[in-house]
Write a protein that holds these residues in place. Structure first.
Motif, PDB file in Angstrom:
ATOM      1  N   GLU A   1       4.196  -2.803  -0.611  1.00 50.32           N
ATOM      2  CA  GLU A   1       3.994  -1.745   0.378  1.00 50.32           C
ATOM      3  C   GLU A   1       2.538  -1.275   0.386  1.00 50.32           C
ATOM      4  O   GLU A   1       1.919  -1.120   1.447  1.00 50.32           O
ATOM      5  CB  GLU A   1       4.936  -0.592   0.040  1.00 50.32           C
ATOM      6  CG  GLU A   1       5.077   0.467   1.089  1.00 50.32           C
ATOM      7  CD  GLU A   1       6.163   1.472   0.747  1.00 50.32           C
ATOM      8  OE1 GLU A   1       5.954   2.664   1.060  1.00 50.32           O
ATOM      9  OE2 GLU A   1       7.215   1.101   0.178  1.00 50.32           O
ATOM     10  N   ALA A   2       1.982  -1.075  -0.800  1.00 47.94           N
ATOM     11  CA  ALA A   2       0.600  -0.604  -0.907  1.00 47.94           C
ATOM     12  C   ALA A   2      -0.400  -1.668  -0.458  1.00 47.94           C
ATOM     13  O   ALA A   2      -1.355  -1.365   0.271  1.00 47.94           O
ATOM     14  CB  ALA A   2       0.301  -0.172  -2.339  1.00 47.94           C
TER      15      ALA A   2
ATOM     16  N   ARG B   1      -4.252  -3.875   5.862  1.00 48.69           N
ATOM     17  CA  ARG B   1      -4.381  -3.417   7.249  1.00 48.69           C
ATOM     18  C   ARG B   1      -5.600  -2.506   7.402  1.00 48.69           C
ATOM     19  O   ARG B   1      -6.392  -2.652   8.333  1.00 48.69           O
ATOM     20  CB  ARG B   1      -3.115  -2.686   7.690  1.00 48.69           C
ATOM     21  CG  ARG B   1      -3.235  -2.108   9.100  1.00 48.69           C
ATOM     22  CD  ARG B   1      -1.984  -1.378   9.563  1.00 48.69           C
ATOM     23  NE  ARG B   1      -0.913  -2.337   9.770  1.00 48.69           N
ATOM     24  CZ  ARG B   1       0.144  -2.476   8.974  1.00 48.69           C
ATOM     25  NH1 ARG B   1       0.280  -1.711   7.917  1.00 48.69           N
ATOM     26  NH2 ARG B   1       1.063  -3.365   9.235  1.00 48.69           N
ATOM     27  N   ASP B   2      -5.765  -1.569   6.479  1.00 51.31           N
ATOM     28  CA  ASP B   2      -6.903  -0.647   6.524  1.00 51.31           C
ATOM     29  C   ASP B   2      -8.227  -1.399   6.406  1.00 51.31           C
ATOM     30  O   ASP B   2      -9.190  -1.086   7.113  1.00 51.31           O
ATOM     31  CB  ASP B   2      -6.771   0.379   5.396  1.00 51.31           C
ATOM     32  CG  ASP B   2      -7.935   1.336   5.337  1.00 51.31           C
ATOM     33  OD1 ASP B   2      -8.150   2.078   6.321  1.00 51.31           O
ATOM     34  OD2 ASP B   2      -8.652   1.338   4.313  1.00 51.31           O
TER      35      ASP B   2
ATOM     36  N   THR C   1       0.045  -4.180   1.592  1.00 51.38           N
ATOM     37  CA  THR C   1       0.132  -4.347   3.047  1.00 51.38           C
ATOM     38  C   THR C   1      -0.689  -3.274   3.759  1.00 51.38           C
ATOM     39  O   THR C   1      -1.479  -3.570   4.664  1.00 51.38           O
ATOM     40  CB  THR C   1       1.602  -4.303   3.506  1.00 51.38           C
ATOM     41  OG1 THR C   1       2.342  -5.317   2.825  1.00 51.38           O
ATOM     42  CG2 THR C   1       1.718  -4.531   5.005  1.00 51.38           C
ATOM     43  N   ALA C   2      -0.521  -2.030   3.338  1.00 54.52           N
ATOM     44  CA  ALA C   2      -1.260  -0.929   3.962  1.00 54.52           C
ATOM     45  C   ALA C   2      -2.765  -1.047   3.709  1.00 54.52           C
ATOM     46  O   ALA C   2      -3.574  -0.810   4.608  1.00 54.52           O
ATOM     47  CB  ALA C   2      -0.738   0.413   3.440  1.00 54.52           C
TER      48      ALA C   2
ATOM     49  N   ALA D   1       4.320  -1.072   7.500  1.00 59.46           N
ATOM     50  CA  ALA D   1       3.325  -0.146   6.941  1.00 59.46           C
ATOM     51  C   ALA D   1       3.476  -0.062   5.442  1.00 59.46           C
ATOM     52  O   ALA D   1       4.478  -0.356   4.894  1.00 59.46           O
ATOM     53  CB  ALA D   1       3.475   1.230   7.561  1.00 59.46           C
TER      54      ALA D   1
ATOM     55  N   ILE E   1      -3.660   7.183   3.608  1.00 60.97           N
ATOM     56  CA  ILE E   1      -2.818   6.201   4.279  1.00 60.97           C
ATOM     57  C   ILE E   1      -1.395   6.436   3.792  1.00 60.97           C
ATOM     58  O   ILE E   1      -1.128   6.367   2.592  1.00 60.97           O
ATOM     59  CB  ILE E   1      -3.246   4.758   3.949  1.00 60.97           C
ATOM     60  CG1 ILE E   1      -4.686   4.513   4.379  1.00 60.97           C
ATOM     61  CG2 ILE E   1      -2.300   3.762   4.602  1.00 60.97           C
ATOM     62  CD1 ILE E   1      -5.232   3.174   3.931  1.00 60.97           C
ATOM     63  N   GLU E   2      -0.512   6.744   4.720  1.00 58.53           N
ATOM     64  CA  GLU E   2       0.884   6.964   4.360  1.00 58.53           C
ATOM     65  C   GLU E   2       1.723   5.770   4.746  1.00 58.53           C
ATOM     66  O   GLU E   2       1.577   5.217   5.835  1.00 58.53           O
ATOM     67  CB  GLU E   2       1.422   8.215   5.047  1.00 58.53           C
ATOM     68  CG  GLU E   2       0.851   9.490   4.473  1.00 58.53           C
ATOM     69  CD  GLU E   2       1.640  10.719   4.875  1.00 58.53           C
ATOM     70  OE1 GLU E   2       2.885  10.711   4.719  1.00 58.53           O
ATOM     71  OE2 GLU E   2       1.007  11.667   5.335  1.00 58.53           O
ATOM     72  N   THR E   3       2.584   5.378   3.832  1.00 56.48           N
ATOM     73  CA  THR E   3       3.592   4.371   4.103  1.00 56.48           C
ATOM     74  C   THR E   3       4.941   5.069   3.987  1.00 56.48           C
ATOM     75  O   THR E   3       5.004   6.292   3.796  1.00 56.48           O
ATOM     76  CB  THR E   3       3.497   3.194   3.111  1.00 56.48           C
ATOM     77  OG1 THR E   3       3.879   3.650   1.803  1.00 56.48           O
ATOM     78  CG2 THR E   3       2.089   2.608   3.082  1.00 56.48           C
ATOM     79  N   GLU E   4       6.003   4.316   4.047  1.00 55.70           N
ATOM     80  CA  GLU E   4       7.328   4.918   3.947  1.00 55.70           C
ATOM     81  C   GLU E   4       7.489   5.729   2.657  1.00 55.70           C
ATOM     82  O   GLU E   4       7.999   6.846   2.684  1.00 55.70           O
ATOM     83  CB  GLU E   4       8.400   3.826   4.005  1.00 55.70           C
ATOM     84  CG  GLU E   4       9.803   4.348   3.927  1.00 55.70           C
ATOM     85  CD  GLU E   4      10.847   3.255   3.957  1.00 55.70           C
ATOM     86  OE1 GLU E   4      11.996   3.544   3.581  1.00 55.70           O
ATOM     87  OE2 GLU E   4      10.522   2.109   4.340  1.00 55.70           O
TER      88      GLU E   4
END
Length: 185
Positions: A113-114, A120-121, A116-117, A185, A11-14
């Motif tokens: 950030e992590a 979502r996953d 949130t991702a 993301a 999973i990639e974020t910014e």
């Protein structure tokens, strides 16, 4: 054969890559547990042997549940800075999103950030209909992250460890989360 110990999608974020574990990631786990500040809310300081058992438990959770925390890697430096993701070991009241980052990487928005991702996953890929974060009552930083994600604490508690009570922060439902964070993301 892959060098990943856990078969997890990337999973990639910014700024981050959430990925499966590698044996070399143990050094980050050991460093987090060796530091009294970072270990304070995840069970306390552990020596390397104890940290190895914890690392093995993270990887074993994948075999038992089909998912586990992701290793969190900074994309700019390729450093593993901690872990984040779905967690539901025996005895937890509900599926949980948990995380811990090395002290040097805290305070930069990486945890938000992590998480949130990972949330979502968990809703989209794993099909979770609910998620909590069990947060130590004294962990103001994690409570702040939970609030920023819309999670609420309504007085529910859970015995995290013998003698350590955690607050159950309830995350938004999948639909409400998607409405609020549709492009984050």
């Amino acid at each position: 054969m892959s060098d990943y110990l856990t078969p997890s999608p990337n999973i990639e974020t910014e700024r981050l890559l959430l990925r499966g574990w590698r044996e070399s990631d143990f050094e980050t786990v050991a460093a987090i547990y060796a530091d009294p500040d970072t270990a304070a809310y995840i069970g306390g300081v552990q020596d390397r042997r104890q940290s190895w058992r914890t690392f093995a438990a993270l990887i074993g959770h994948q075999s038992l549940r089909g998912y586990t925390f992701y290793a969190v890697e900074r994309k700019d430096t390729r450093d593993t800075i901690g872990w984040c993701g779905p967690w539901y070991p025996e005895g937890r009241p509900e599926p949980e999103i948990g995380y811990s980052l090395h002290k040097l990487h805290q305070g930069n928005g990486f945890a938000l950030e992590a998480v949130t991702a990972a949330l979502r996953d968990s809703y989209d890929r794993l099909g979770w209909s609910t998620a909590i974060s069990a947060i130590d009552a004294n962990n103001a930083a994690s409570q702040k992250i939970a609030k920023r994600l819309g999670a609420t604490w309504n007085g529910e508690t859970f015995m995290l460890l013998p003698g350590r009570t955690g607050q159950i922060w309830r995350h938004l439902s999948p639909d409400r989360f998607r409405e609020r964070f549709h492009d984050a993301a």
